[in-house]
Enzyme design. Structure first.
Site, PDB file in Angstrom:
ATOM      1  N   LYS A   1       0.865  -1.182   0.000  1.00  0.00           N
ATOM      2  CA  LYS A   1       0.000   0.000   0.000  1.00  0.00           C
ATOM      3  C   LYS A   1       0.903   1.233   0.000  1.00  0.00           C
ATOM      4  O   LYS A   1       1.798   1.367   0.841  1.00  0.00           O
ATOM      5  CB  LYS A   1      -0.869  -0.005   1.256  1.00  0.00           C
ATOM      6  CG  LYS A   1      -1.655   1.269   1.466  1.00  0.00           C
ATOM      7  CD  LYS A   1      -2.601   1.101   2.648  1.00  0.00           C
ATOM      8  CE  LYS A   1      -3.320   2.385   2.980  1.00  0.00           C
ATOM      9  NZ  LYS A   1      -4.357   2.203   3.985  1.00  0.00           N
TER      10      LYS A   1
HETATM   11  C1  5RP Z   1      -1.745   4.836   7.119  1.00  0.00           C
HETATM   12  C2  5RP Z   1      -2.842   3.887   6.931  1.00  0.00           C
HETATM   13  C3  5RP Z   1      -4.135   4.382   7.413  1.00  0.00           C
HETATM   14  O1  5RP Z   1      -4.510   3.681   8.469  1.00  0.00           O
HETATM   15  C4  5RP Z   1      -5.248   4.375   6.477  1.00  0.00           C
HETATM   16  O2  5RP Z   1      -5.391   3.143   5.909  1.00  0.00           O
HETATM   17  C5  5RP Z   1      -5.136   5.454   5.498  1.00  0.00           C
HETATM   18  O3  5RP Z   1      -6.284   5.528   4.699  1.00  0.00           O
HETATM   19  P1  5RP Z   1      -6.652   6.902   4.042  1.00  0.00           P
HETATM   20  O4  5RP Z   1      -5.355   7.624   3.807  1.00  0.00           O
HETATM   21  O5  5RP Z   1      -7.317   6.552   2.737  1.00  0.00           O
HETATM   22  O6  5RP Z   1      -7.564   7.626   4.971  1.00  0.00           O
HETATM   23  O7  5RP Z   1      -2.668   2.798   6.447  1.00  0.00           O
HETATM   24  O8  5RP Z   1      -0.655   4.475   6.404  1.00  0.00           O
END
Ligand code: 5RP
Length: 294
Positions: free
Chosen positions: A204
């Site tokens: 991610k």
């Molecule tokens: C930070 C994360 C967060 O918990 C989250 O998943 C971020 O999601 P978004 O930026 O779409 O609100 O993984 O690294």
């Protein structure tokens, strides 16, 4: 010994050549795994589109009651059935998500510091036994490349990947961003590639307007993008479209869904891009129509 000049010189991205898929398995970089790992990856990624829409609502682990997630028991159930995967903490899962939903779960396993402290100072907090007890389909481990506790966070990822390999559970390596860390293609490709090389089955990271196709091309496993801070709906949908168009295999989105004026409509609009190839404008029309009907 490798040095950093390779980054300056690298240019052979072969952007027109799709990734080689080993063993006939549909997912990039995943053909060499055993049946259980592939089964879990196939719950996360849709074989037809090759993509996934993950709903991230793990923000409380550093931020407490974030806007839009003040009452997870009310905010998440209407969204859960529309998401392909729920990404959350074990506390949120047990307290707010009915087990009857039967949704694949990506369990956040690293934590340690709040937004009041140095965020890279994390540990592995969730034992593999509990990951299995909760029937998780994946584990998420955050890695803080370039931060004060970089090595410790890499060790955390290695521990999670080792445990996941033992039981056939994939690991989502999450590239952290921080005030002092870059968000450009050079930084994101460095971090994403490192996480894949450590064994994360998918990564991610964040979208960047310049050179994102190089981030996806140089990462040998699927990339999903985080949404980041809340944007106007059209900008979030454009980011989503551009990311998929430039090689991402889906989204793991939180604030741009649950902080939207109509989170259900936004999630449906995002799905239309990720799984049906909609463009951002048509997805926005869809969002507005659903919002006005509600
Ligand atoms: C930070 C994360 C967060 O918990 C989250 O998943 C971020 O999601 P978004 O930026 O779409 O609100 O993984 O690294």
């Amino acid at each position: 010994m490798p040095d950093d000049s390779g980054n300056v010189d690298s240019k052979n991205y072969s952007l027109d050549t799709p990734p080689v898929k080993l063993g006939g398995y549909f997912l990039k970089g995943s053909g060499g795994y055993d049946w259980g790992m592939k089964d879990r990856l196939s719950r996360i990624f849709n074989e037809k589109s090759g993509n996934t829409v993950m709903l991230a609502f793990d923000h409380g682990y550093i931020m407490g009651p974030t806007s839009g997630l003040e009452r997870m028991d009310l905010a998440i159930p209407p969204l859960a059935e529309l998401a392909d995967v729920l990404m959350c903490t074990r506390g949120a899962l047990r307290s707010c998500i009915p087990p009857t939903y039967n949704k694949p779960v990506c369990m956040r396993t690293t934590a340690g510091a709040s937004i009041l402290r140095e965020l890279s100072d994390e540990e592995v907090g969730v034992a593999i036994d509990d990951v299995i007890r909760l029937n998780s389909s994946a584990m998420a481990a955050q890695v803080h490349i370039g931060s004060e506790f970089e090595t410790k966070s890499v060790e955390n990822l290695n521990k999670i990947v080792n445990a996941g390999m033992k039981y056939g559970i994939p690991t989502l390596g999450v590239t952290a961003v921080g005030k002092q860390l870059g968000r450009d293609a050079r930084y994101l490709s460095l971090a994403s590639r490192m996480l894949a090389e450590f064994g994360a089955q998918f990564v991610k990271t964040y979208y960047c307007a310049e050179g994102f196709e190089k981030v996806t091309a140089t990462c040998p496993v699927p990339i999903v993008i985080a949404g980041g801070k809340k944007l106007p709906e059209i900008e979030a949908l454009e980011m989503c479209y551009n990311a998929i168009d430039q090689g991402a295999s889906g989204v793991d989105m939180g604030r741009n869904i649950f902080q939207a004026d109509n989170p259900v409509a936004m999630l449906k609009a995002v799905r239309s891009i990720v799984h049906e190839g909609n463009n951002a404008k048509d997805a926005l029309d869809m969002y507005n129509t659903l919002k006005n009907e509600a």
